[in-house]
Structure formats: C-alpha cells, structure tokens
Design a protein around this motif. Structure first.
Motif, mmCIF file in Angstrom:
data_model
loop_
_atom_site.group_PDB
_atom_site.id
_atom_site.type_symbol
_atom_site.label_atom_id
_atom_site.label_comp_id
_atom_site.label_asym_id
_atom_site.label_seq_id
_atom_site.Cartn_x
_atom_site.Cartn_y
_atom_site.Cartn_z
ATOM 1 N N HIS A 195 68.124 5.392 28.501
ATOM 2 C CA HIS A 195 68.009 6.314 27.368
ATOM 3 C C HIS A 195 66.610 6.248 26.752
ATOM 4 O O HIS A 195 66.031 7.282 26.405
ATOM 5 N N GLU A 196 66.087 5.039 26.620
ATOM 6 C CA GLU A 196 64.773 4.865 26.029
ATOM 7 C C GLU A 196 63.694 5.495 26.904
ATOM 8 O O GLU A 196 62.778 6.156 26.396
ATOM 9 N N ARG A 197 63.808 5.295 28.209
ATOM 10 C CA ARG A 197 62.835 5.906 29.122
ATOM 11 C C ARG A 197 62.929 7.429 29.047
ATOM 12 O O ARG A 197 61.897 8.120 29.066
ATOM 13 N N ALA A 198 64.146 7.958 28.948
ATOM 14 C CA ALA A 198 64.320 9.407 28.847
ATOM 15 C C ALA A 198 63.657 9.941 27.577
ATOM 16 O O ALA A 198 62.990 10.981 27.603
ATOM 17 N N ARG A 199 63.819 9.242 26.463
ATOM 18 C CA ARG A 199 63.187 9.674 25.209
ATOM 19 C C ARG A 199 61.666 9.665 25.334
ATOM 20 O O ARG A 199 60.986 10.570 24.838
ATOM 21 N N SER A 200 61.167 8.644 26.016
ATOM 22 C CA SER A 200 59.723 8.548 26.213
ATOM 23 C C SER A 200 59.201 9.716 27.055
ATOM 24 O O SER A 200 58.152 10.299 26.753
ATOM 25 N N LEU A 201 59.937 10.069 28.096
ATOM 26 C CA LEU A 201 59.505 11.165 28.962
ATOM 27 C C LEU A 201 59.611 12.510 28.247
ATOM 28 O O LEU A 201 58.743 13.385 28.430
ATOM 29 N N VAL A 202 60.650 12.691 27.433
ATOM 30 C CA VAL A 202 60.766 13.930 26.663
ATOM 31 C C VAL A 202 59.539 14.095 25.765
ATOM 32 O O VAL A 202 58.935 15.175 25.694
ATOM 33 N N ALA A 203 59.149 13.018 25.085
ATOM 34 C CA ALA A 203 57.974 13.070 24.220
ATOM 35 C C ALA A 203 56.712 13.380 25.026
ATOM 36 O O ALA A 203 55.858 14.159 24.583
ATOM 37 N N ARG A 204 56.602 12.776 26.215
ATOM 38 C CA ARG A 204 55.447 13.012 27.076
ATOM 39 C C ARG A 204 55.365 14.474 27.493
ATOM 40 O O ARG A 204 54.307 15.119 27.427
ATOM 41 N N TYR A 205 56.498 15.039 27.925
ATOM 42 C CA TYR A 205 56.509 16.427 28.377
ATOM 43 C C TYR A 205 56.258 17.398 27.226
ATOM 44 O O TYR A 205 55.599 18.430 27.410
ATOM 45 N N GLU A 206 56.762 17.070 26.054
ATOM 46 C CA GLU A 206 56.519 17.937 24.897
ATOM 47 C C GLU A 206 55.031 17.938 24.529
ATOM 48 O O GLU A 206 54.490 18.970 24.121
ATOM 49 N N GLU A 207 54.386 16.805 24.686
ATOM 50 C CA GLU A 207 52.943 16.753 24.428
ATOM 51 C C GLU A 207 52.192 17.654 25.398
ATOM 52 O O GLU A 207 51.266 18.381 25.008
ATOM 53 N N LEU A 208 52.581 17.613 26.666
ATOM 54 C CA LEU A 208 51.891 18.422 27.674
ATOM 55 C C LEU A 208 52.191 19.914 27.519
ATOM 56 O O LEU A 208 51.429 20.755 28.007
ATOM 57 N N LEU A 209 53.299 20.238 26.840
ATOM 58 C CA LEU A 209 53.679 21.629 26.629
ATOM 59 C C LEU A 209 53.136 22.209 25.332
ATOM 60 O O LEU A 209 53.399 23.373 25.018
ATOM 61 N N ARG A 210 52.376 21.418 24.596
ATOM 62 C CA ARG A 210 51.824 21.917 23.347
ATOM 63 C C ARG A 210 50.954 23.155 23.618
ATOM 64 O O ARG A 210 50.238 23.219 24.626
ATOM 65 N N PRO A 211 51.009 24.151 22.718
ATOM 66 C CA PRO A 211 50.191 25.366 22.899
ATOM 67 C C PRO A 211 48.717 25.015 23.090
ATOM 68 O O PRO A 211 48.169 24.160 22.391
ATOM 69 N N GLY A 212 48.105 25.681 24.022
ATOM 70 C CA GLY A 212 46.683 25.476 24.267
ATOM 71 C C GLY A 212 46.378 24.533 25.413
ATOM 72 O O GLY A 212 45.263 24.557 25.949
ATOM 73 N N ARG A 213 47.352 23.714 25.806
ATOM 74 C CA ARG A 213 47.089 22.810 26.925
ATOM 75 C C ARG A 213 47.187 23.580 28.239
ATOM 76 O O ARG A 213 48.075 24.419 28.417
ATOM 77 N N GLN A 214 46.287 23.299 29.155
ATOM 78 C CA GLN A 214 46.201 24.010 30.428
ATOM 79 C C GLN A 214 46.397 23.004 31.562
ATOM 80 O O GLN A 214 45.446 22.346 31.982
ATOM 81 N N ILE A 215 47.624 22.906 32.048
ATOM 82 C CA ILE A 215 47.964 21.914 33.065
ATOM 83 C C ILE A 215 47.829 22.545 34.443
ATOM 84 O O ILE A 215 48.599 23.428 34.831
ATOM 85 N N LEU A 216 46.835 22.101 35.177
ATOM 86 C CA LEU A 216 46.510 22.682 36.485
ATOM 87 C C LEU A 216 47.268 22.002 37.626
ATOM 88 O O LEU A 216 47.366 22.548 38.720
ATOM 89 N N ALA A 217 47.799 20.818 37.372
ATOM 90 C CA ALA A 217 48.609 20.112 38.376
ATOM 91 C C ALA A 217 49.572 19.190 37.641
ATOM 92 O O ALA A 217 49.217 18.608 36.609
#
Length: 407
Positions: A139-161
């Motif tokens: 559960h803790e790892r899942a929460r950490s990954l959710v936070a990580r993915y939400e950071e990468l999905l923030r408006p303005g971020r351009q994820i090329l890979a």
C-alpha cells in the motif's frame, strides 16, 4: 642493439607496473567507498518498449507497423508522416507505451501517449492503495507511485519517454523541442532513475536540474532533454567501475538521438555527466550530435578524441574539487574507464570549471562551466582552431572567453 632491447624491456616493465598500481588504486577507492556489494548489481534494461508484442500483432491498418526493435528511427518518422493526424491519434490511444517510447515518432504524439500511460499507471496504483489482499508495504509503495505519477502529469510537463520496467526510465523536455533552433540532451551518471531524476536534493546532480539550468542560461531558442534512458549504476560498486551498463545503454542513447534528428530536431549537443560519459563514449560513433561534452568524467573507454570516431566537437570539464580526479584513469581487465578526457593529451576542447564545486556543481548558476555549456548549447562558440572532424581542440582561453560573453 642489446641496449635498445634492455631499454624497451625496462620501459614495458615500468608501464606495466604503473598500470597495476593504478588498477589497485581503483579497486581500493571503489571498494573503500561503498564496497563491492553484489546486491547493488543492476540488470540493464534492453529491448523494445512495453506493449511491443501487441503492437506487432496489430494489423488494423492493413499494413505492418514499424518494429520498435528493428526499424530505424528515420523509417519510423517516415511511417508516421504517411498517416493522417486522426490515424496517429488512434495509434497512440491503442498503443501508448509503444508510441510514447518510439524513437522517430512525432514529439507531440509521444507527449500525449506518455500522458495516457501515466494516467493508466496512476489508476492502477490507486486501486492497489486499498487492495485488502496486499500488504501495508504494498500500500505504501502504491501511494508513493501515485504521487510520482501525479507529479509527472502536472500541467506543463513534457514527458518524451516513460518506461516503468526495472527502476523506471524517463525523458523530459524543457522548452519547445519541435520549434527550437538548438537542442541539447543531458545524460546522467549513477543513482538516477524514475524516482530520483528530478529530486530536490543535490539539484544540479540530477538531469532535470542540469537541463533546467542549461536552458535558462542558453536562452529560449534552446530546448533541453533530460534523458534517463539506461540503467544507471547504484553507488560506486562494480557496476560503476566497469562498462557493462554503459555498453547496454549506449545503443539506447544513439537510437534516442537518431530519433530526435529523424523527427526534424537539429543535431543536439549531448552533455554527459560522470558515468554518463562512459555511455556517451561507447555511443559516440553512432551519435548524431553536434557536440559531445563530458563533465566529471571517469573516462570514455577511449585513449583520445580520435578513438571516439565521431564528427562531433568533443569538450571536457573537470574542476579541481571533484573527487573523480582521485580515481586513476586506467582500463585493465574490464576495470576502469581509460584516459581522462580533461587531460590535454586526450585532445578534447577544454571547458573552464574553476568556479564549479565538487562532482555535481558544473551546472550551478554563476559558474564559468555553465556559461561555457550555454555557449556550446546555443552554438555561439567560435574556436580559434579549425575542426579536424574528430573533435579537435581549442585553447582554454577561447572557452573562457565564450563563457564570459554569456554572463
């Protein structure tokens, strides 16, 4: 005749003795720093992106889709050029993990595909956060990954890979890649992955910190890519002292850069930090780069610029306070990475780094190294010696002058 033979044997013995001493020192430094921890040995990520099997089996369009493992980026680019915008969008929705990591695919389409992949993974981990069949650690790892993915999905971020296999790999763009007049790629060294590539601690030791700083110094006409597309060593164990992970990462870097140029991006300047310079050295013959810049390098697995077999200009920076200077430059039985690129005998153009501090301070604002990097990235350098086609060399004063003009 006997005298010449005796002198030759003596010279050979002296060279062998120096090599063995250097190898012993390398072992001592690496082992004394973190130990030869077998548990830290990393398995390199190789092969095509996740979802490739489904991509290969998809004949919806009545044509064979370009094989991510075998099709050259230029041919990938030509394939996408033959599709309508609606067809490109459908492909991205059906195969986001492939399109998002497919070198040669349109930049904007890769951004969209990776956004879809990140949203899918976020939803998956959100469900795992409260799954009663999982442990509290899960559960803790899942929460950490959710936070990580939400950071990468923030408006303005351009994820090329985006590839979550292994420790996770990612590439992020700063600036307008499609419209930039100049492009740079930052290749990091050890301890960098999906969770650490943009960490706030030791900012200028991360690819995101380097990329942001370089773009701010080089100007709006320059776009910079923070590329974490290979499995980096963890700590200073055997992975960092050998070229195994670099050999696996070099073709990935070469293909990534080829994908940029196939998409219409100018030939980039590639900045390689620490162990990343080993990757760049091995990739150099296939790297479609305008400039190859190494900083804090332990070696490039080459004896000289000529041995890199590159048409790019080759630059090197190393400040006096960088601990990498204590590592002997030797390659013996696979241990070590060879000559110091910052040594004048290597033949690289020297980048001044008198104001940089430590192993990760080269991109810090206000340093002479960052000013020189910005000049290289923006192609405002004017070396006083002509290019030889193998990297050449330029007087230190020229690089210093270029850096001053950018302040």
């Amino acid at each position: 005749m006997r005298l010449r033979s005796w002198k030759a044997r003596r010279s050979w013995k002296n060279r062998s003795k120096r090599t063995l001493i250097a190898a012993a020192l390398t072992t001592t430094i690496v082992a004394g720093t973190t130990g030869w921890a077998v548990g830290n040995e990393q398995q390199p990520l190789t092969g095509p992106p996740p979802g490739t099997q489904a991509w290969r089996a998809d004949h919806t369009w009545g044509v064979r889709l370009p094989d991510p493992a075998a099709t050259a980026p230029a041919r990938v680019a030509a394939f996408f050029d033959s599709l309508s915008e609606a067809e490109q969008q459908r492909l991205a929705r059906r195969h986001p993990s492939v399109v998002g990591n497919l070198d040669g695919a349109p930049t904007a389409l890769r951004y969209e595909a990776n956004s879809l992949s990140l949203k899918t993974e976020r939803a998956r981990e959100q469900a795992r956060q409260s799954d009663p069949d999982l442990t509290s650690q899960d559960h803790e790892r899942a929460r950490s990954l959710v936070a990580r993915y939400e950071e990468l999905l923030r408006p303005g971020r351009q994820i090329l890979a985006f590839d979550l296999r292994g420790r996770g790999q990612v590439a992020e763009v700063y600036g307008d890649l499609a419209g930039a007049r100049h492009v740079s790629v930052v290749v990091p060294g050890s301890d960098i992955d999906l969770s650490t590539f943009d960490r706030s601690k030791d900012r200028y030791g991360t690819p995101v910190g380097m990329a942001r700083s370089l773009r701010a110094a080089a100007g709006k006409d320059t776009a910079v890519v923070a590329w974490v597309g290979y499995t980096t060593p963890v700590g200073l164990g055997p992975d960092a002292a050998t070229g195994r992970l670099a050999a696996a990462g070099a073709p990935r870097l070469a293909r990534f850069v080829q994908g940029l140029t196939a998409s219409g991006v100018p030939r980039p300047a590639v900045f390689c930090h620490s162990y990343g310079s080993v990757v760049c050295g091995l990739a150099a013959p296939r790297l479609t780069a305008s400039d190859l810049v190494v900083l804090g390098s332990p070696g490039m697995r080459a004896d000289s610029v000529a041995d890199l077999h590159t048409s790019a200009r080759v630059w090197a920076a190393k400040d006096d306070s960088d601990w990498i200077g204590d590592v002997p430059n030797v390659e013996l039985f696979g241990l070590g990475h060879g000559e110091d690129p910052a040594d004048p005998g290597f033949g690289a153009r020297r980048v001044p780094a008198e104001r940089a501090e430590g192993h990760t301070g080269y991109f810090a604002p206000g340093t002479d190294s960052l000013r020189a990097f910005a000049a290289i990235a923006a192609h405002t350098t004017s070396p006083s010696t002509p290019d030889s086609g193998t990297g050449g060399s330029a007087p230190a004063a020229d690089a210093r002058h270029v850096g001053e003009k950018q302040s």
